[in-house]
Scaffold this motif. Structure first.
Motif, PDB file in Angstrom:
ATOM      1  N   LYS A 191      -5.372  14.797  -3.129  1.00 45.67           N
ATOM      2  CA  LYS A 191      -6.782  15.159  -3.160  1.00 45.67           C
ATOM      3  C   LYS A 191      -6.958  16.510  -2.503  1.00 45.67           C
ATOM      4  O   LYS A 191      -6.392  16.782  -1.460  1.00 45.67           O
ATOM      5  N   ALA A 192      -7.723  17.347  -3.152  1.00 45.44           N
ATOM      6  CA  ALA A 192      -7.976  18.645  -2.552  1.00 45.44           C
ATOM      7  C   ALA A 192      -8.804  18.462  -1.297  1.00 45.44           C
ATOM      8  O   ALA A 192      -9.700  17.640  -1.249  1.00 45.44           O
TER       9      ALA A 192
ATOM     10  N   ARG B 160      -0.738  -7.494   5.436  1.00 48.59           N
ATOM     11  CA  ARG B 160      -1.829  -8.411   5.095  1.00 48.59           C
ATOM     12  C   ARG B 160      -3.173  -7.824   5.535  1.00 48.59           C
ATOM     13  O   ARG B 160      -4.213  -8.424   5.359  1.00 48.59           O
ATOM     14  N   GLN B 161      -3.105  -6.663   6.198  1.00 52.29           N
ATOM     15  CA  GLN B 161      -4.341  -6.019   6.649  1.00 52.29           C
ATOM     16  C   GLN B 161      -5.082  -5.410   5.465  1.00 52.29           C
ATOM     17  O   GLN B 161      -4.484  -5.095   4.431  1.00 52.29           O
ATOM     18  N   GLY B 162      -6.362  -5.215   5.652  1.00 53.45           N
ATOM     19  CA  GLY B 162      -7.170  -4.627   4.602  1.00 53.45           C
ATOM     20  C   GLY B 162      -7.022  -3.111   4.562  1.00 53.45           C
ATOM     21  O   GLY B 162      -6.449  -2.493   5.466  1.00 53.45           O
ATOM     22  N   LEU B 163      -7.554  -2.535   3.516  1.00 51.24           N
ATOM     23  CA  LEU B 163      -7.470  -1.081   3.365  1.00 51.24           C
ATOM     24  C   LEU B 163      -8.166  -0.367   4.522  1.00 51.24           C
ATOM     25  O   LEU B 163      -7.702   0.668   4.987  1.00 51.24           O
ATOM     26  N   ASP B 164      -9.275  -0.936   4.964  1.00 53.37           N
ATOM     27  CA  ASP B 164     -10.015  -0.288   6.051  1.00 53.37           C
ATOM     28  C   ASP B 164      -9.188  -0.206   7.322  1.00 53.37           C
ATOM     29  O   ASP B 164      -9.234   0.789   8.049  1.00 53.37           O
ATOM     30  N   ALA B 165      -8.447  -1.270   7.600  1.00 54.75           N
ATOM     31  CA  ALA B 165      -7.621  -1.281   8.812  1.00 54.75           C
ATOM     32  C   ALA B 165      -6.578  -0.173   8.731  1.00 54.75           C
ATOM     33  O   ALA B 165      -6.273   0.484   9.734  1.00 54.75           O
ATOM     34  N   VAL B 166      -6.027   0.019   7.540  1.00 53.67           N
ATOM     35  CA  VAL B 166      -5.016   1.066   7.375  1.00 53.67           C
ATOM     36  C   VAL B 166      -5.677   2.442   7.468  1.00 53.67           C
ATOM     37  O   VAL B 166      -5.171   3.351   8.121  1.00 53.67           O
ATOM     38  N   ARG B 167      -6.826   2.568   6.844  1.00 50.75           N
ATOM     39  CA  ARG B 167      -7.518   3.864   6.894  1.00 50.75           C
ATOM     40  C   ARG B 167      -7.952   4.206   8.324  1.00 50.75           C
ATOM     41  O   ARG B 167      -8.023   5.379   8.696  1.00 50.75           O
ATOM     42  N   ASP B 168      -8.254   3.171   9.086  1.00 47.21           N
ATOM     43  CA  ASP B 168      -8.680   3.412  10.468  1.00 47.21           C
ATOM     44  C   ASP B 168      -7.598   4.117  11.281  1.00 47.21           C
ATOM     45  O   ASP B 168      -7.889   4.801  12.256  1.00 47.21           O
ATOM     46  N   VAL B 169      -6.337   3.913  10.890  1.00 45.84           N
ATOM     47  CA  VAL B 169      -5.247   4.574  11.610  1.00 45.84           C
ATOM     48  C   VAL B 169      -5.427   6.090  11.544  1.00 45.84           C
ATOM     49  O   VAL B 169      -5.092   6.813  12.477  1.00 45.84           O
ATOM     50  N   PHE B 170      -5.995   6.552  10.449  1.00 44.78           N
ATOM     51  CA  PHE B 170      -6.128   7.995  10.238  1.00 44.78           C
ATOM     52  C   PHE B 170      -7.527   8.490  10.572  1.00 44.78           C
ATOM     53  O   PHE B 170      -7.933   9.566  10.135  1.00 44.78           O
ATOM     54  N   LEU B 171      -8.263   7.709  11.316  1.00 48.86           N
ATOM     55  CA  LEU B 171      -9.658   8.021  11.578  1.00 48.86           C
ATOM     56  C   LEU B 171      -9.835   9.350  12.291  1.00 48.86           C
ATOM     57  O   LEU B 171     -10.842  10.015  12.146  1.00 48.86           O
TER      58      LEU B 171
ATOM     59  N   LEU C  87       0.841  -1.193   0.000  1.00 51.49           N
ATOM     60  CA  LEU C  87       0.000   0.000   0.000  1.00 51.49           C
ATOM     61  C   LEU C  87       0.874   1.239   0.000  1.00 51.49           C
ATOM     62  O   LEU C  87       1.941   1.262   0.603  1.00 51.49           O
ATOM     63  N   ARG C  88       0.397   2.223  -0.670  1.00 49.38           N
ATOM     64  CA  ARG C  88       1.082   3.522  -0.634  1.00 49.38           C
ATOM     65  C   ARG C  88       0.157   4.496   0.083  1.00 49.38           C
ATOM     66  O   ARG C  88      -1.025   4.619  -0.269  1.00 49.38           O
ATOM     67  N   ILE C  89       0.709   5.180   1.052  1.00 50.07           N
ATOM     68  CA  ILE C  89      -0.098   6.097   1.854  1.00 50.07           C
ATOM     69  C   ILE C  89       0.499   7.493   1.743  1.00 50.07           C
ATOM     70  O   ILE C  89       1.670   7.692   2.058  1.00 50.07           O
ATOM     71  N   HIS C  90      -0.280   8.405   1.269  1.00 49.75           N
ATOM     72  CA  HIS C  90       0.097   9.821   1.288  1.00 49.75           C
ATOM     73  C   HIS C  90      -0.526  10.421   2.529  1.00 49.75           C
ATOM     74  O   HIS C  90      -1.728  10.327   2.718  1.00 49.75           O
TER      75      HIS C  90
ATOM     76  N   PRO D  78     -10.412  14.020   6.451  1.00 50.56           N
ATOM     77  CA  PRO D  78     -10.101  12.647   6.035  1.00 50.56           C
ATOM     78  C   PRO D  78      -9.257  12.590   4.762  1.00 50.56           C
ATOM     79  O   PRO D  78      -8.445  11.692   4.586  1.00 50.56           O
ATOM     80  N   GLY D  79      -9.403  13.577   3.881  1.00 51.45           N
ATOM     81  CA  GLY D  79      -8.652  13.564   2.637  1.00 51.45           C
ATOM     82  C   GLY D  79      -7.163  13.790   2.830  1.00 51.45           C
ATOM     83  O   GLY D  79      -6.390  13.689   1.874  1.00 51.45           O
ATOM     84  N   ASP D  80      -6.741  14.100   4.035  1.00 46.10           N
ATOM     85  CA  ASP D  80      -5.313  14.313   4.280  1.00 46.10           C
ATOM     86  C   ASP D  80      -4.518  13.017   4.191  1.00 46.10           C
ATOM     87  O   ASP D  80      -3.290  13.056   4.100  1.00 46.10           O
ATOM     88  N   ALA D  81      -5.166  11.917   4.317  1.00 43.51           N
ATOM     89  CA  ALA D  81      -4.483  10.627   4.196  1.00 43.51           C
ATOM     90  C   ALA D  81      -5.161   9.826   3.096  1.00 43.51           C
ATOM     91  O   ALA D  81      -6.363   9.603   3.146  1.00 43.51           O
ATOM     92  N   VAL D  82      -4.383   9.447   2.113  1.00 41.10           N
ATOM     93  CA  VAL D  82      -4.930   8.667   1.009  1.00 41.10           C
ATOM     94  C   VAL D  82      -4.186   7.344   0.949  1.00 41.10           C
ATOM     95  O   VAL D  82      -2.954   7.303   0.905  1.00 41.10           O
ATOM     96  N   VAL D  83      -4.953   6.281   1.006  1.00 39.03           N
ATOM     97  CA  VAL D  83      -4.370   4.943   0.984  1.00 39.03           C
ATOM     98  C   VAL D  83      -4.714   4.305  -0.351  1.00 39.03           C
ATOM     99  O   VAL D  83      -5.882   4.252  -0.737  1.00 39.03           O
TER     100      VAL D  83
END
Lengths: 118, 756
Positions: B360-361, B227-238, B166-169, B243-248
């Motif tokens: 993302k703006a 091996r985690q899903g995208l949601d698990a990674v996105r949850d880190v930035f919850l 995964l690439r996370i900005h 929310p647009g500050d982190a893009v996975v």
């Protein structure tokens, strides 16, 4: 961190040495900023001694980058000395590695193991 | 590094919301437990539980509550097994999670880590042990084809899916970000999910003169193998405000052979993936060149001279998902060639590198979390403004100055709009209160061996925040009574031909300036005769006293009154309903009871929309002004000195014949010991309260006005008969009458006098 008036100062070669104490968080850095700007206005180089400070993280890394940019733009240098190993470890954890640190004027990075921490 | 816990309030607010979500999801799961997950009936609840647990865990970790995080991790593991289908969802697991949720409540209230609960830990261990045989079967379970693996859960939510890159900005954009969240905590959260390669971009950092140290101008690009899903990674930035500050984004799953390391080349590809994934997608940070510190240069070097590579901006859909290219340090040119259609956007200098690489703006925030105290202060200030505006209006009227009157009318209009808007900010949907009752009904009905379904309606009805906060306890008492005394056991219900499931309907709706909250059950109903008998037994009423059913029902609100044969842990001590009555009185509300024996009981609470400003009727007795809440006023009648009165000896009680109905009334002059003679023609304001009507005789009815309620102050505190005070337009003060209390107080004094 010491207040502006209380910030111990000295000279390392031509640079004014500013000793920073306490946690290097955003609010402390906000308080310290005028001091550093005053040094810049006096057209002097500066060395930040952080050997008695702790809590270096993103705010500190950003602050040093910003200060470094301002000093460089004025033809002056900004160095950072006395970084403890814990602080270096914290900076590395956010991607501010040794190579970057050297480019931004850190004298030591990471600090030798067992570096004193208040 | 210990992540500083900068904003405990934010953490507590978020935790409260997450716990409420966990509670709701558990209740839904509890209802679905009997359903087969494979049909998808419970899968959504299960996912909600998992997400809530995972997010709470992340929040605790960021806040430094590592013991709590560890415990949540274990609970999450138990649910994870249910989620992957390797363990069933059963009552004990739901119960343990409810217990964990309860254990976390103090953390949300105090931001202090709760002490370990030995019983809870033991229950968790027992559950884990019970699952042990299942754990041994997990290999077989895992070996099953995906189609047989159990619930239909999206692949990107499976915690043990294939290895992926995964690439996370991450580019915080909200002002004062560093004062709220420490990026180190978020990055540490990512590291927990897999192998992370973190690249820091400082090109957006301004010069010191322009820097606000609490803002974050740093940006990160993280390549995460997990091996985690995208949601698990996105949850880190919850917890990001934006929310647009982190893009996975997923770069494409590495092949299983690479993950397993069975193929040398593939393994090399995988290990090199961290370093090269960014260039593969044409994304790389642009670094400021800090050469001046060494060379003393006055200018800053172009990006091409930087130690890091300048790269290109990613475009959605352009990410290569194929195998990574062969190892080797990529050059900017190579990166461009790898994604030939990408537009090179490397800036010529760090200053020319604004956040254009931001994926993302940022969108404007749709809501804002505001400290309640600030809102209270705002309402107070608006109250002061309304008072000042009333004075202005009065002065303009007295001076009869056209221009001043015009300005005063404009100010009046604006103040009115400001008042309405400010008060509307304090309005909250009552549904938040309703939702927590589901748990109460579940637990109590289980404890009492009853089957009860709670139906909630009108949760979107809004009430003042203060009213909602103070309404919770009374509603709990009423529900407990319905569950304990109202609804019968399944056996009793069957005996009278009712279905085994009892029903409690909780509803809310707005009616004019009030909100009606109704609690109905289909239980045994109130027995008016039994209430009367009990009241006589307790000396609350005389044996010969004749009460209507409605009046008899009101007796259940008397202190210590209970018709329960036995005291249970739920109710029966006769304390609850007394508390309910007082609490509703404090909220200037009214309770009415309807009941049909054998059919059920309905309790209706009528509450004002807000406690801050009311419509009041301004009256005067001698030189004293009083406000009577307009919601209680029925009509005003005149009373001549020789009017249709009937005296009662020395008692201050009087009665008045209004169109054939005898209505008691009290004179405020007498009640408040105001000297002087009353006017020849007095006014009587007929009020309605507690199901009865009482008149208040005053010298003059001045008229209706918006009344800003002020407390009487700590020095005076609460005075029986008054609910506060207000300032009139001319600067004088008026006391706001609590009619029910006032009448009750006079009645008691009268009774004592008669007894003497």
């Amino acid at each position: 961190m010491e207040s502006d008036e209380d910030t111990p100062t000295g000279f390392i070669e031509d640079a004014l040495c500013l000793e920073m104490e306490g946690e290097l968080d955003h609010s402390a850095l906000g308080e310290f900023k005028p001091t550093l700007l005053a040094v810049l206005e006096a057209d002097r180089s500066a060395t930040l001694d952080v050997s008695r400070a702790w809590g270096a993280g993103a705010a500190f890394a950003q602050f040093v980058c910003a200060a470094h940019r301002s000093f460089a733009a004025q033809g002056r240098s900004l160095r950072v000395s006395g970084l403890g190993s814990d602080a270096a470890e914290s900076l590395e954890a956010i991607g501010f590695d040794g190579e970057t640190a050297r480019q931004f004027g850190f004298d030591t990075f990471p600090a030798p193991p067992g570096a004193p921490r208040p | 590094m210990t992540a500083p816990f900068h904003n405990a309030d934010l953490f507590q607010d978020e935790l409260r919301e997450l716990l409420a979500e966990l509670d709701a999801a558990l209740l839904d799961m509890d209802a679905d437990t009997g359903a087969a997950l494979s049909t998808g009936l419970g899968a959504e609840s299960l996912n909600r539980i998992f997400r809530a647990l995972h997010t709470i865990k992340g929040a605790c970790d960021m806040a430094g509550f590592h013991d709590t995080m560890a415990l949540l991790h274990e609970v999450e593991s138990l649910w994870d097994r249910a989620r992957t289908g390797s363990a069933p969802v059963a009552g004990p697991l739901v119960n343990v999670t409810f217990a964990v949720k309860d254990w976390l409540e103090p953390l949300a209230a105090t931001a202090q880590e709760p002490r370990p609960d030995v019983a809870l830990l033991a229950a968790m261990c027992a559950l884990a042990d019970r699952d042990e045989p299942i754990r041994q079967d997990e290999q077989a379970t895992d070996a099953r084809p995906q189609a047989e693996a159990g619930p239909d859960i999206p692949e990107d939510e499976q915690p043990c899916g294939p290895m992926k890159t995964l690439r996370i900005h991450f580019a915080p954009s909200d002002p004062g970000h560093l004062a709220k969240l420490d990026p180190a905590g978020l990055l540490a959260g990512l590291r927990q999910l897999g192998q992370a390669s973190i690249t820091l971009d400082v090109s957006g950092v301004p010069a010191l003169e322009d820097l606000d140290p609490s803002d974050c101008h740093l940006r990160w690009e993280i390549i995460l193998e997990t091996r985690q899903g995208l949601d698990a990674v996105r949850d880190v930035f919850l917890f990001l405000d934006t929310p647009g500050d982190a893009v996975v984004e997923e770069l494409g799953a590495l092949s299983e052979r690479a993950a397993a390391g069975t193929d040398g080349q593939a393994s090399a590809d995988a290990s090199a993936g961290h370093k090269r994934a960014a260039s593969e997608t044409g994304v790389k940070a642009v670094w400021e060149t800090p050469e001046s510190a060494h060379a003393g240069s006055l200018s800053e070097a172009p990006a091409s001279e930087s130690p890091q590579e300048a790269q290109v901006t990613p475009e959605p859909g352009r990410v290569e998902s194929g195998p990574l290219p062969s190892p080797g340090t990529p050059q900017p040119g190579q990166a461009t060639q790898a994604v030939p259609a990408s537009k090179p956007t490397a800036p010529a200098s760090p200053e020319a590198a604004p956040r254009q690489t931001r994926p993302k703006a940022t969108e404007p925030a749709q809501s804002l979390r505001v400290e309640a105290a600030k809102l209270d202060n705002l309402v107070n200030l608006v109250g002061e403004l309304v008072i000042a505006q009333a004075r202005l209006t009065q002065i303009a009227s007295e001076l009869a100055h056209g221009e001043l009157t015009e300005v005063s009318e404009e100010v009046e209009r604006l103040a009115g709009e400001l008042r309405d808007n400010t008060l509307s900010i304090r309005m909250l949907p009552i549904g938040t209160t309703f939702s927590r009752f589901r748990r109460l009904v579940r637990d109590l009905s289980s404890e009492l061996g009853k089957q009860i379904e709670l139906m909630a309606e009108g949760g979107e009805t809004e009430l003042d925040k203060t009213v909602i906060e103070q309404l919770g306890d009374p509603l709990v008492h009423l529900l407990r009574n319905s569950i304990d005394h109202g609804i019968e056991t399944p056996g009793e219900r069957a005996a009278v031909g009712k279905p085994p499931h009892g029903a409690i309907r909780l509803s809310a709706k707005q009616a004019g300036g009030s909100v009606l909250i109704r609690i109905e059950d289909d239980g045994r109903g109130l027995n008016a005769e039994r209430i009367r008998a009990k009241a006589v037994l307790r000396g609350l009423i005389a044996p010969e006293c004749r009460l209507t059913d409605q009046e008899a029902y009101q007796l259940i609100f008397s202190p210590g009154f209970s018709t329960a044969e036995k005291v249970t842990s739920v109710s029966g001590r006769g304390v609850g309903m007394d508390v309910v009555k007082r609490a509703i009185d404090t909220l200037r509300g009214v309770i009415e009871i309807d009941s049909l024996p054998g059919r059920g009981t309905a309790i209706t609470i009528s509450l004002p929309l807000t406690l801050a400003i009311i419509d009041g009727l301004l009256v005067r007795s001698s030189r004293e002004f009083y406000i009577i809440p307009l919601s209680m006023v029925e009509e005003c009648v005149e009373l001549s000195a020789k009017g249709n009165l009937s005296g009662h000896g020395g008692c201050r009680n009087r009665t008045l014949n209004v169109r054939g109905e005898i209505i008691p009334f009290i004179r405020l002059r007498e009640t408040f010991h105001i000297g002087g003679e009353p006017p020849r023609l007095e006014q009587v304001v007929i009020t309605c309260h507690d199901g009865g009507r009482t008149g208040l005789a005053v010298d003059e009815v001045i008229g209706q006005q918006q009344t800003v309620i002020k407390g009487l102050g700590r020095l005076i505190g609460r005075v029986e008969g008054f609910s506060g005070a207000t300032i009139n337009g001319d600067g004088s003060m008026a006391l706001i009458l609590d009619v029910a209390q006032l009448v009750g107080s006079v009645q008691r004094q009268c009774d004592q006098t008669c007894t003497l």
